[in-house]
Design an enzyme around this catalytic site. Structure first.
Site, PDB file in Angstrom:
ATOM      1  N   LYS A  31      12.446   6.844  13.654  1.00 57.40           N
ATOM      2  CA  LYS A  31      13.098   6.737  12.360  1.00 57.40           C
ATOM      3  C   LYS A  31      13.080   5.280  11.931  1.00 57.40           C
ATOM      4  CE  LYS A  31      16.333  10.614  12.644  1.00 57.40           C
ATOM      5  NZ  LYS A  31      17.773  11.025  12.635  1.00 57.40           N
ATOM      6  N   GLU A 193     -13.173  -2.011  -7.529  1.00 56.41           N
ATOM      7  CA  GLU A 193     -13.493  -1.039  -8.569  1.00 56.41           C
ATOM      8  C   GLU A 193     -14.883  -1.287  -9.147  1.00 56.41           C
ATOM      9  OE1 GLU A 193      -8.799  -0.495  -9.789  1.00 56.41           O
ATOM     10  OE2 GLU A 193     -10.086  -1.883 -10.896  1.00 56.41           O
ATOM     11  N   ASP A 259      -1.298  -5.736 -13.119  1.00 51.84           N
ATOM     12  CA  ASP A 259      -0.706  -5.308 -14.393  1.00 51.84           C
ATOM     13  C   ASP A 259      -0.165  -6.499 -15.169  1.00 51.84           C
ATOM     14  OD1 ASP A 259      -1.249  -2.624 -13.775  1.00 51.84           O
ATOM     15  OD2 ASP A 259       0.644  -2.431 -12.682  1.00 51.84           O
ATOM     16  N   GLY A 294       8.653  -5.526  -5.401  1.00 50.39           N
ATOM     17  CA  GLY A 294       8.217  -4.268  -5.991  1.00 50.39           C
ATOM     18  C   GLY A 294       7.499  -4.478  -7.313  1.00 50.39           C
TER      19      GLY A 294
END
Length: 321
Positions: A31, A193, A259, A294
Site C-alpha cells: 500500500k 510525436e 501546454d 501537477g
C-alpha cells in the site's frame, strides 16, 4: 448581431480531472501511503485556456464532460475565470493520477483512456467549437482524442477553423496528428510525436528541422514548433529554422509545461507579436510551469521574470543555405 471578440478558443476532446499527490516510495504490492492531493482541471486545451487566462488573454474553453468528475472539472475551470462551453455527455470524465516520489524525485503518471463519445456528442462538440471560433482569433486544439472519435477528427476541426477564419494551433499525437492533411497555422509536436509521424529516429537537429519542414511542404501547416523538453524548442517555417535554448531551474513537476508553451505562444501571437517573440514567451511560460505542482497554473510574474532571461534564437545553419 454584434459578436464579442475573444483572443483564443480552446478545444479539449478528452479532458481529465488531474489528481496529484506524493509518497515516500512507490513500489509494487505494498500500500502506498500518499500525502494530501491537489485537484486540477486537465486535458491539453483546458490547461492552455487556464494558462492563457493567467497571462491576461480572453479565452473560452470547449470540451465534453460527464458525471461527477466532469462537474468537478467544470467547477475548477470556472474557478480559473475561464468561460466554458461544456457539452454534457453520458459517461463520466476520466481521471489522471500523478504521484511524486519524495525519496527519489521521480514522478509516476497514470493516465486513463477516457469515455467513449457517441457520434451525436462529437457533433455537439464541433457545433460548440464553431460558435466559439466564429468570435476567436485563434483556436487551440490540444490533447488526445477520446475513444470513439474518428482519426480524422482534427482535420474536421481544421476545416471548421478555415471556414470561420480562425487560425488553428494544434498540439496532439498519434492518429489525431497523422490524419491531419491541411489547414493548421501552427503545429506543436514534441520530438517523440515528430518521430511517430515519420517513423524515423530523427536523432539530429537537422533531421528534426527537415521533418518539420516536410510537414510545411505538404501543406499541413504553416509553422512548426518542436518542443525539445530540457533542450528548448525549434521554430521552423518555410524559410527559416531557429533553435531556442531552455532555461534551467529546479523543477517541481514537468506536467503541463508543453501546454504552458502553447498557451504563451498563442497569447503572444494574439498580441500581434512576431513568431520569435511569441516562442520566447512560450519558453518563459514553460519554465515557470516547472515550478508548480501537477497541472496547477504558473504565475504571470514568474513568466515575465523568465521572459527577460530567454535568449535570442540561434539559426540552424545546416538548413540556412
Amino acid at each position: 448581431m454584434d459578436v464579442t471578440r475573444i483572443a483564443i478558443a480552446t478545444l479539449t476532446m478528452n479532458p481529465a480531472l488531474d489528481i496529484t499527490t506524493s509518497a515516500d516510495i512507490v513500489r509494487h504490492t505494498d500500500k502506498i501511503r500518499c500525502g494530501a492531493a491537489t485537484y486540477d482541471a486537465g486535458g491539453g486545451g483546458i490547461n492552455v485556456a487556464r494558462f492563457a487566462r493567467v497571462l491576461g488573454a480572453s479565452v473560452t474553453a470547449v470540451y465534453p464532460a460527464g458525471g461527477p468528475t466532469g462537474a468537478m472539472v467544470t467547477s475548477l475551470v470556472g474557478e480559473a475565470d475561464v468561460p466554458v462551453r461544456r457539452v454534457v455527455i453520458g459517461k463520466p470524465t476520466r481521471e489522471s493520477f500523478t504521484v511524486n516520489e519524495r525519496s527519489t524525485g521521480k514522478q509516476y503518471r497514470f493516465v486513463l483512456p477516457g469515455p467513449r463519445l457517441t457520434a451525436a456528442e462529437q457533433e455537439a462538440c464541433l457545433a460548440e467549437l464553431r460558435s466559439a471560433a466564429e468570435a476567436a482569433d485563434f483556436v487551440v486544439a490540444s490533447g488526445s482524442l477520446p475513444p470513439g472519435a474518428p482519426p480524422d477528427f482534427y482535420q474536421r476541426v481544421a476545416d471548421l477553423c478555415r471556414e470561420v477564419g480562425a487560425r488553428l494551433i494544434l498540439d496532439t499525437s498519434g492518429g489525431g496528428l497523422t490524419h491531419v492533411t491541411s489547414g493548421v497555422f501552427l503545429l506543436k509536436p514534441s520530438v517523440r510525436e515528430l518521430r511517430e509521424c515519420f517513423d524515423r529516429l530523427l536523432e539530429t537537429e537537422s533531421e528534426q528541422v527537415a521533418a518539420a519542414r516536410e510537414l510545411i511542404d505538404r501543406g499541413i501547416t504553416q509553422v512548426v514548433v518542436v518542443s525539445l523538453g530540457g533542450d528548448g524548442a525549434l521554430l521552423v517555417t518555410s524559410d527559416e529554422a531557429q533553435r531556442f535554448s531552455a532555461l534551467h531551474v529546479h523543477a517541481i513537476s514537468g506536467v503541463g509545461a508543453g501546454d504552458a508553451l502553447v498557451a504563451a505562444i498563442t497569447v503572444g501571437l494574439s498580441r500581434d507579436w512576431s513568431l520569435h517573440k511569441s516562442v520566447r514567451f512560450g519558453i518563459a511560460a514553460a519554465t515557470a510551469k516547472l515550478l508548480t505542482p501537477g497541472t496547477s497554473a504558473c504565475t504571470h510574474a514568474d513568466v515575465d521574470r523568465f521572459f527577460d532571461q530567454v535568449g535570442e534564437p540561434v539559426a540552424v545553419d545546416a538548413l540556412m543555405n
